[in-house]
Design an enzyme around this catalytic site. Structure first.
Site, PDB file in Angstrom:
ATOM      1  N   ASP A 146      23.836   9.383 -23.380  1.00 26.45           N
ATOM      2  CA  ASP A 146      23.425   8.132 -24.175  1.00 26.45           C
ATOM      3  C   ASP A 146      24.582   7.481 -24.477  1.00 26.45           C
ATOM      4  O   ASP A 146      25.433   7.735 -25.325  1.00 26.45           O
ATOM      5  CB  ASP A 146      22.647   8.623 -25.676  1.00 26.45           C
ATOM      6  N   LYS A 200      17.823   2.166 -24.369  1.00 29.31           N
ATOM      7  CA  LYS A 200      17.509   2.747 -25.559  1.00 29.31           C
ATOM      8  C   LYS A 200      18.195   1.568 -26.697  1.00 29.31           C
ATOM      9  O   LYS A 200      18.997   0.857 -26.358  1.00 29.31           O
ATOM     10  CB  LYS A 200      18.450   3.849 -25.888  1.00 29.31           C
ATOM     11  N   LYS A 237      13.752   4.232 -25.080  1.00 28.75           N
ATOM     12  CA  LYS A 237      14.045   4.835 -26.213  1.00 28.75           C
ATOM     13  C   LYS A 237      14.359   4.261 -27.444  1.00 28.75           C
ATOM     14  O   LYS A 237      15.452   3.809 -27.417  1.00 28.75           O
ATOM     15  CB  LYS A 237      15.229   6.185 -25.638  1.00 28.75           C
TER      16      LYS A 237
END
Lengths: 292, 316, 476
Positions: free
Chosen positions: B153, B216, B252
């Site tokens: 991430d 995300k 996400k």
């Protein structure tokens, strides 16, 4: 232990300040005696200091943004809720106004009723004053041009000295209806209905800090509010006339909007008109071109 | 620029100017309308069998996360155990999608999780601010991958994005993606710092064009973190991107999703915006920590018919 | 909509409402039996189940109601200080808030609209409308329209927003000091009767509000009654014209809110996802039973294919079914007659060569239903581009330039509303200037607020409801 007289001893209320939604004593630890018009002891009220005033301004400033962003409809609902809560404590207010102002009980009842109706009157203005004070402007040119009122920000309010409830409501409601937050200095000699009103405000869904209420000596607190650079306007209605020029001069340092005191206290039962709303709003004019 | 995304110029990433032309040519997002749509979807009422399905699906989509300075091996081990078996009393309870930790804790998480099927995700690229030299960020990524991270991430350089240096942001994502090797790359936009939905849409496309596998919302360290309207804009972006390119990208939301009701709202939004293809842990994740216990409590409620309290789920 | 996440039924409880077997007329503060009226039945359009028997008021009943209203006007209501009238209206607003869910369920049962809409749109607006006009009652001198009420208002309302239309009529009338005789639509009388109860709870003086249920004949008797000072009508242009004829040469004041065929204009720089929502909300909100519905989509040719593809995809997620299910987006058509009209006009659309596409919805076995439908290849000459269908049917036309969009949008006898979708502010304002419509929504659609005047140009009627302007029709 039993009471020989057979009468129950009343539990008295402690009268405190109202700042940021809480009820603190004065940070100075001071208090002063409040009496009825015959000189009988009623209570010790908090004697607010300049630091209490400063704290109240901070609380008011924090409340301006959320309160002014709340939909007008929502503000109107909350002001109407104040009227509902006040109606529920009508008897208590009649007693307090009677004690404070020394009027007859029927006159006290009339004043309380008028104060309740005054909240209803201003509740109704919440989503209308912009329609009365705003405009669409037919400018010469391909522009859409309109003017709308916006709240000015933090308003210091010196409440009237004689009319302890109706006068107070008549100066506070028009300030907050448009989205301003207020720092109110209550009537110096008759502050108790104001404190009780703050208890009503605290339970009417009014966000904390929109109304902050100080009790004490108007002449001591007012100069600090008049000169405070984070206060945008001041209502001098309850200012001692001899203090007025000095307060207005102090207010000029950051170009405060000033509502001047009158020679004699107003007749609060009259139709209030729009001036008390319009004094504490700014007019914003927006231009936008019209074209494909 | 037409509304169709079909025409992505081949030289879209040749310069800041080319990227700007493309990104600023994307249809605008009307904030009020987007907020209203998200709020309307938020009123869907999910009951009984639908709720049961949604709770289990939500559990299976969680990236169970701990990203604290005070994290220890013990904490990570406990979290891994919980992720593999969220409800020790019920074997039908699904496992979470991944455990998300800082890079130095990847090895311990990997060791714990083994072949459980729960993946190891790691925040890298100098999370959460992203303020470090590119070489440092890439080293951060490589270390996490070397220790066994299945997913990385990364955070984008919001400063570069906000000042219009799109190519810099793009190149950085490309390089991080290369450093990931086989690991999946989730690109954190940190939407709380992007200020407008137009920016969210542009950042989403930029991340997708640069090769991110997921977009995300947030690090969880900036407020606001994930919101429904931001996630809506991102779901529209992945939907449109697939129409345009044939490539499917995951989404996400992370941070601020704490209750079962919150999770239901996100699933409803996926369902009615992107559709079935995104309703799996492969394509939709929820970055959360406390959410899992609320889901478990609601799951108990559906099973037993009465409410339980926090003493009846395991603490993290 | 996908198949994985199948929302289970989530019905709002019907137990919250208590519907009587039969209802009388509400005259002079009481429910009374009709003198010369016949009973009729009101049904749930989603199930065809009879909900209650109500009374059709005859001419004598109309006379009784008008007399009661006149007496209340003369003896109490017009003499009462505005401040006191205000407080009655605030009371009514509060009771509506308190009973909002009950009224929403009742509305959905009788009308067929989704509970989501009656709960989140109709009822909040109803309460807000009473709050807004309550505030005007003691401020009439600031209105600019005088302070003197007209007298007795005869009000006839449609079935698409039964309680909201009642609020639009009664709140300003009462605020200004008028008394009213209101006739709800034949197919949706129940919330008006519940409102009569609310007047009782509020202790509103008898005769200030009178509710007469019935059909067209009752409405005609009311409109033609000589004791009426003002007529406010919302409904079809056809009936509106007939009313205008019948009051010609009398001193009766008139406001009319009639039909529409609004253009919803989408430019190539529109915020596309929100525009799609606006198109969908514009025509499928309330099953398209909306006089200001965006029933004509005018889309710029360069983006027409993309917009239509997105529109169909979005329409496929609409959930049609039980109005009381909290997840229903499209409810029942209000009546068999209306369904028949929608079918006929749709058939005409197909016969005239337009291409029809309907969302694949499962249609329930009983009740009146019509799937969300879009017609493409429509031209200005098609009847479905000119006539109000008043159902979930969208006609799509294209344009190339702003001028063409304006010409097509204005090329109708109607002029109630319009929508404009573009990111360019100056274009919004220039389009708004040139559109002959009473309400122009920009980058939104079907928005209503008590502070905002609503009403039509041309054959969509005259007079405004809402806002300060809404007072004009009730003052002299």
């Amino acid at each position: 232990m039993s009471d020989p007289s057979g009468e129950r001893l009343a539990v008295r209320k402690t009268y405190k300040l109202f700042i940021g939604g809480a009820f603190p004593r004065s940070e100075s630890g001071r208090s002063y005696v409040v009496t009825d018009t015959h000189g009988n002891f009623l209570a010790n009220a908090a004697l607010a200091s300049r630091k209490d005033a400063r704290d109240a301004v901070v609380a008011a400033r924090a409340a301006v943004k959320p309160w002014s962003k709340a939909p007008a409809y929502n503000r109107g609902q909350i002001l109407y809720r104040v009227a509902e809560m006040l109606e529920g404590r009508r008897a208590q207010f009649v007693t307090e106004v009677l004690d404070a102002e020394g009027v007859s009980s029927s006159e006290a009842a009339r004043l309380v009723d008028a104060a309740i109706d005054r909240w209803v009157w201003y509740a109704g203005w919440a989503d209308k004053y912009a329609q009365a004070l705003g405009s669409s402007n037919p400018v010469a040119g391909p522009y859409f041009d309109f003017s709308t009122p916006e709240p000015t920000g933090v308003v210091a309010v010196l409440a009237p000295q004689s009319s302890s409830l109706l006068g107070l409501v008549s100066v506070v409601a028009p300030v907050i209806v448009s989205g301003n937050a207020a720092v109110v200095v209550a009537s110096e000699q008759q502050p108790l209905p104001a404190i009780t009103l703050s208890e009503v405000l605290a339970t009417s869904d009014l966000p904390a800090g929109v109304v902050n209420l100080l009790t004490g000596l108007t002449a001591e607190i007012a100069p600090w509010l008049a000169s405070h650079l984070d206060v945008n306007a001041i209502d001098l209605t309850g200012a001692p006339l001899e203090l007025w020029p000095e307060l207005e001069r102090a207010a000029s340092d950051n170009v405060k909007r000033v509502l001047r005191p009158t020679e004699t206290e107003a007749e609060w039962s009259a139709d209030p008109g729009l001036r008390r709303i319009s004094t504490f709003v700014e007019t914003k004019t927006v231009w936008h071109p019209i074209g494909v | 620029m037409t509304l169709t995304a079909a025409a992505i110029p081949t030289d879209v990433a040749s310069s800041d100017a080319a990227l700007r032309r493309f990104l600023h040519g994307l249809p605008g997002v009307d904030q009020v309308g987007a907020d209203a749509r998200a709020a309307a979807l938020g009123t869907r009422s999910i009951k009984t069998t639908a709720k049961r399905w949604a709770i289990d699906t939500a559990i299976s989509m969680i990236d169970l996360t701990t990203l604290e300075g005070q994290d220890t091996h013990g904490k990570v081990k406990a979290l891994c155990a919980k992720g593999v078996r969220p409800d020790p009393t019920d074997a039908t309870c699904p496992r979470v999608a991944a455990i998300c930790v800082y890079p130095d804790l990847v090895a311990i998480a990997k060791e714990q999780l083994g072949d459980s099927g729960v993946k190891v995700a790691s925040v890298a690229t100098n999370f959460p601010s992203g303020r470090a030299a590119l070489s440092v960020k890439l080293a951060d990524v490589r270390a996490a991958v070397a220790d066994g991270a299945d997913e990385i991430d990364m955070v984008i350089d919001r400063g570069a994005f906000l000042s219009g240096r799109y190519l810099e942001v793009y190149d950085e994502i490309v390089q991080v993606k290369a450093a990931c090797g086989v690991a999946h790359l989730k690109v954190i936009l940190e939407t709380g710092e992007l200020a407008t939905y137009d920016n969210v849409r542009r950042a989403s496309w930029l991340a997708m064009l640069a090769g991110g596998d997921f977009i995300k919302t947030s690090t969880g360290k900036v407020s606001p973190a994930a919101t429904l309207p931001v996630t809506l804009v991102m779901l529209e972006a992945v939907r449109d991107f697939r129409e345009a390119t044939g490539r499917q990208i995951g989404v996400k939301p992370a941070g601020g999703i704490r209750t079962t009701k919150d999770a239901m709202r996100y699933l409803v939004m996926v369902n009615e915006t992107a559709g079935d293809d995104w309703l799996t842990p492969d394509w939709f994740r929820i970055g959360a920590s406390g959410l899992l216990n609320d889901l478990l409590q609601q799951r108990h409620k559906l099973t037993t018919g009465h409410y339980d309290g926090p003493d009846y789920v395991t603490i993290d | 909509m996908g198949k994985l996440f199948d929302y289970a039924p989530a019905p709002e409880s019907r137990a919250i409402v208590n519907i009587g077997a039969s209802y009388g007329l509400f005259i002079n503060g009481e429910f009374v039996d009709p003198v010369d009226g016949e009973p009729f039945k009101t049904v749930n359009p989603a199930s065809e189940e009879v909900l209650a028997e109500v009374s059709a008021a005859g001419p004598q009943d109309v006379d009784r109601a008008v007399t009661a209203a006149r007496r209340a006007f003369d003896t109490t209501w017009s003499r009462m200080p505005g401040r006191e009238r205000a407080k009655y209206l605030f009371r009514i607003a509060r009771i509506i808030q308190e009973r909002a869910r009950e009224l929403a369920v009742l509305e959905s049962l009788d009308n067929g609209k989704p509970i989501k809409e009656s709960r989140d749109v109709d009822l909040p607006l109803v309460a807000a409308h009473f709050f807004y006009y309550a505030g005007w009652a003691d401020k009439l001198k600031y209105s600019g329209y005088g302070e003197t009420p007209l007298g007795v208002a005869g009000q006839v309302i449609p079935w698409n927003f039964p309680l909201l239309m009642l609020a639009w009529k009664i709140a300003p009338a009462l605020a200004c000091g008028n008394t009213v005789v209101l006739k709800p639509a034949e197919t949706t009388p129940l919330t008006a009767l519940a409102f009569a109860e609310i007047c009782q709870q509020a202790e509103l003086p008898p005769g200030v509000v009178n509710i007469l249920t019935g059909a067209g004949e009752t409405g005609r008797a009311l409109v033609e009654h000589s004791g009426i000072d003002k007529i406010a009508f919302t409904g079809s242009t056809e009936v509106g014209k007939a009313i205008a004829k019948s009051v010609a040469g009398t001193r009766k004041r008139l406001t009319l809110e009639l039909g529409g065929k609004a253009a919803n204009i989408v430019f190539d720089d529109a915020p596309i996802d929100q525009a799609i929502e606006g198109i969908v909300g514009g025509i499928f909100f309330n099953q398209g039973h909306v006089c200001c519905a965006g029933s004509r989509l005018l889309v710029q040719e360069s983006v027409a294919d993309d917009v239509l593809e997105r529109l169909r995809r979005r329409m496929s997620t609409l959930r049609l079914g039980d109005p009381l299910d909290k997840n229903t987006d499209v409810g029942a058509i209000n009546s068999a007659a209306q369904l028949q009209k929608i079918r006929e006009l749709s058939q005409i659309g197909e016969d005239e060569g337009a291409e029809r596409w309907s969302a694949a919805c499962e249609i329930p076995d009983r009740g009146f239903w019509y799937p969300p439908t879009v017609f493409t290849g429509v031209t200005q000459a098609h009847r479905i581009a000119r006539e109000e269908i008043f159902g979930p049917v969208l006609s799509v036309l294209t344009f190339r330039t702003p001028d063409e969009a304006v010409e097509k949008a204005n090329n109708t006898p109607y002029g109630l509303s319009a929508g404009v979708w573009t990111d360019k502010g100056s274009r919004i304002l220039s389009m708004a200037n040139r559109l002959r419509a009473g309400v122009v929504w920009a980058n939104t659609f079907n928005k209503f607020d008590p502070t905002s005047p609503f009403g039509g140009y041309k054959e969509s009627g005259f007079g405004r409801e809402g806002g300060r302007h809404g007072l004009e029709g009730y003052l002299r």
